[in-house]
Every structure is written in structure tokens, then in C-alpha cells.
Scaffold this active site. Structure first.
Site, short mmCIF file in Angstrom:
data_model
loop_
_atom_site.label_atom_id
_atom_site.label_comp_id
_atom_site.label_asym_id
_atom_site.label_seq_id
_atom_site.Cartn_x
_atom_site.Cartn_y
_atom_site.Cartn_z
N GLN A 150 37.31 37.55 29.26
CA GLN A 150 37.11 37.49 30.71
C GLN A 150 37.57 38.75 31.43
O GLN A 150 37.19 38.98 32.58
CB GLN A 150 37.85 36.28 31.29
CG GLN A 150 39.37 36.41 31.26
CD GLN A 150 40.07 35.15 31.69
OE1 GLN A 150 40.01 34.13 31.00
NE2 GLN A 150 40.73 35.21 32.85
N CYS A 156 38.20 32.21 34.09
CA CYS A 156 38.34 31.34 32.93
C CYS A 156 37.57 30.03 33.11
O CYS A 156 37.05 29.46 32.15
CB CYS A 156 39.80 31.06 32.63
SG CYS A 156 40.70 30.31 34.01
N HIS A 292 44.73 27.59 33.86
CA HIS A 292 43.82 28.31 32.97
C HIS A 292 42.83 27.33 32.35
O HIS A 292 43.22 26.27 31.85
CB HIS A 292 44.63 29.00 31.88
CG HIS A 292 43.85 29.94 31.02
ND1 HIS A 292 43.03 30.92 31.54
CD2 HIS A 292 43.74 30.05 29.67
CE1 HIS A 292 42.48 31.60 30.55
NE2 HIS A 292 42.88 31.08 29.40
N ASN A 313 39.88 30.30 23.58
CA ASN A 313 40.33 31.01 24.77
C ASN A 313 39.30 32.07 25.15
O ASN A 313 38.29 32.26 24.46
CB ASN A 313 41.70 31.64 24.51
CG ASN A 313 42.48 31.92 25.77
OD1 ASN A 313 41.98 31.77 26.88
ND2 ASN A 313 43.72 32.34 25.63
#
Length: 369
Positions: A150, A156, A292, A313
Site C-alpha cells: 500500500q 489498507c 488496520h 497484509n
């Protein structure tokens, strides 16, 4: 099947490269013996991770770097937890800077805002699921694309959304397609672009807008922008029919959902141990200040019997286990780092459209970029 094999091979090669990258910057007590040795390590770290700091900034950040190095070394030397830390590309960032840059989607704040999140389809479609498999890994089933990054953008929420939509599309159609986070950032004006957003709102945007286009048609720029309606209608379009929420706080319910498809989850990722996570099952200290968005793409049990979630992630493949983290499962109280507190997933029953229906869009104000 040949294309799926190629995709899985590419993912494996990326993960292997990331592991080698992390190993190349190991250090020991000799690197901590003096400020001179630590400065040499800092110089080596900058070269390895291609981090460029001017002289004044290096001097200012050196103290933070020293603190982080000592924290990493003390944790790994103690060896009383089933995970290790590494000196990754966040090595000279303090906790507040790191949180504000990479874990600042403000999910809790947005949920408490006056305007409610988009309504979910009532109920929980996997409530009656029984006899769950002992382990699930949607990467092995060809339903997860390569790890993305990102960058310095609080997007996110868009990456988390896209992982789940990519997953259910692959499961329903047999085709794994990398989708566009940038289209969501630019066109979903109910969210705040690089300043945060909610995954459930993004699911409803995709539903109402008629789908989301591919990454190649609408590439990622890591910044807010004006919606490009022409670009958003290029390439293959992937649609969904809404979303559901996983019952709040239930890891058992989350497992039922993850057994059937990748699921978007929100976590507290601002801790120092999370920042430098490298490998193993993460059991670190963290709260439930959900900041997140990530995605649970499987679960399993480690060799020592620790149950874990497989979490994708969006900090690039050099963080963690090739861009993934295994997080302790069954921690109670909404799950470790709040992983089961704000979980949602897309519903897809309809085929993908040939092209999007036209819809008026409000351009995002980019004056604050």
C-alpha cells in the site's frame, strides 16, 4: 490448471525472495557494542532496504533506530515466544510514525461516526457449517493473488476488500484476477481514500457500482485521485451481490467463514512487535484499537500445537512471512489484536458483467494531497 500452477509458482518464488531479503540484514551483539557499530549497522540497513535519508534526518532518526534494534535483539535473544522479529524496512520509524503511516485506517473511529456503515445482508450464511477442516489455506487453492504494497497511503481498507473479492471471484469462477485498489480509493467517495475507510462500505460500493476492474486496467498510485470512469470500465469486471458481517467477536464464526472464503478483518497493528514481525505464530501484546485492514485467508495449527490464522497484509513481500503473518487463534476477547471484532466478507452469486453500467460519480477533493 497450467495457469493456476504458474500463479502458485510465482507466489512461492516471491515468498522465497522475501525470506532471503530478510535474512541478509541479520545482526548480533557486536553490532550493538557501541554507537559506532550501530551507526555502521544503520548505514548497512539503509543500503539494504534502499532507504535514503539526508544527513540531518539520519542523525535525528539514529536514536529511534538504536531503540528498535535493541528491542528486536532482546526479543529474539529471550526466545520465550513462538515468533521472531527482524530489522525490516521500518527500522528507523518510531511507533507513532509507523502507526500513522501504515496502520491508520481509523476503523474504530469511522464505525463510531454519525454516518453508519453500509447495511449488510441479514444473518450469517455459514452459521450452520459443521465439521470444519483442521486447516485451510486459500493460497494453495489459487484464490489469493501475490502480496501487494500500500505504500505511504492509509488504503489498507481497499486492499483488505480486494483480497476478499478476488478470493470469492476465484472460488465462484475458477479464475484468479488481480483487482484494483486504486479504483476504490478514487471512486468510492464514501471512504476517505488514503485517510482510511471501511471494508463493508467498499463491498457495497462495488455492488452498487456494478463491479470493480482489474489492477492492470486501473493501476495503484498510493495517493488520492479523481475517479477515472473510462479507465474503470477497461478490462475484466468482477461484481458481487453484497456482503455479510461475521458475528462480532466470535473466532468460531470467523473460522466457519474462512473455511469457505477469504475474509476481510480489522486488527490493531500499531504495536512495535507487529511492526518488526518476521516469522512464527504471533502471540504479541496488542489491543483492540482497530486501525488496520487485512484479510484472513486460512488457518492451521503449528508444530508445537499453537492454532493460528493466516493473514495477508499489504506492506509488501519483505515484511513477515513473505507478506503474511500467522496470528494466534483462540485468544478470546474478540481474538488477538481484535481480529474477530470487525470481520466481513462479500457475497457472490451472479456472473460477472461484460461491462459496468454507467453511474454518476462525485470526484474526490484532492486539494489536501
Amino acid at each position: 490448471m497450467a495457469q493456476l500452477a504458474k500463479t502458485l509458482l510465482l507466489v512461492a518464488l516471491v515468498a522465497m525472495s522475501a525470506v532471503e531479503l530478510c535474512r541478509a540484514i541479520e545482526f548480533d551483539e557486536r553490532d550493538l557494542a557501541s554507537d559506532e557499530a550501530l551507526w555502521d549497522l544503520y548505514e548497512r540497513w539503509q543500503t539494504h532496504h534502499h532507504v535514503h535519508r539526508h544527513h540531518g534526518e539520519k542523525g535525528r532518526r539514529f536514536g529511534t533506530f538504536k531503540e528498535n534494534v535493541r528491542f528486536i535483539h532482546a526479543h529474539n535473544k529471550r526466545g520465550d515466544r513462538p515468533y521472531r522479529l527482524s530489522l525490516n524496512r521500518f527500522g528507523d520509524m518510531g511507533r507513532e510514525e509507523f502507526r500513522s503511516t501504515f496502520a491508520d485506517s481509523r476503523i474504530n473511529d469511522l464505525r463510531r461516526a454519525e454516518s453508519p456503515a453500509a447495511p449488510a445482508v441479514p444473518g450469517f450464511m455459514y452459521d450452520g457449517v459443521t465439521d470444519l477442516p483442521p486447516s485451510v489455506d486459500w493460497r494453495k487453492e489459487g484464490a489469493v493473488t501475490a502480496v501487494k504494497d500500500q505504500g505511504h497511503c492509509g488504503s489498507c481498507w481497499a486492499f483488505s476488500t480486494v483480497v476478499s473479492v478476488e478470493g470469492i471471484n476465484a472460488i465462484r469462477t475458477g479464475s484468479l484476477v488481480s483487482l484494483s485498489e486504486q479504483e476504490l480509493i478514487d471512486c468510492d467517495t464514501d471512504e476517505n481514500g488514503c485517510q482510511g475507510g471501511l471494508m463493508e462500505n467498499a463491498f457495497e460500493f462495488i455492488k452498487s457500482y456494478g463491479g470493480v476492474t482489474t489492477e492492470s486496467a486501473y493501476p495503484y498510485r498510493a495517493s488520492n485521485g479523481t475517479c477515472d470512469s473510462v479507465r474503470s470500465r477497461r478490462g475484466q469486471i468482477v461484481s458481487i451481490d453484497g456482503h455479510q458481517m461475521v458475528p462480532t467477536g466470535s473466532e468460531d464464526a470467523l473460522a466457519k467463514a474462512v473455511a469457505n472464503q477469504p475474509v476481510s478483518v480489522a486488527i490493531d497493528a500499531g504495536g512495535q512487535a507487529f511492526q518488526f514481525y518476521s516469522e512464527g505464530v504471533f502471540t504479541g501484546d496488542c489491543g483492540t484499537d482497530l486501525d488496520h485492514g487485512v484479510a484472513a485467508v486460512g488457518y492451521g495449527v503449528s508444530d508445537d500445537g499453537t492454532a493460528y490464522w493466516i493473514v495477508k497484509n499489504s506492506w509488501g513481500p519483505s515484511w513477515g512471512e513473505g507478506g503474511y503473518i500467522r496470528m494466534q487463534r483462540g485468544a478470546g476477547n474478540g481474538g488477538l489484536c481484535g481480529i474477530a471484532m470487525e470481520a466481513s466478507f462479500p457475497i457472490k452469486t451472479s456472473p460477472n458483467p461484460a461491462r459496468k453500467p454507467r453511474r454518476a460519480l462525485i470526484s474526490r477533493d484532492t486539494s489536501s494531497q
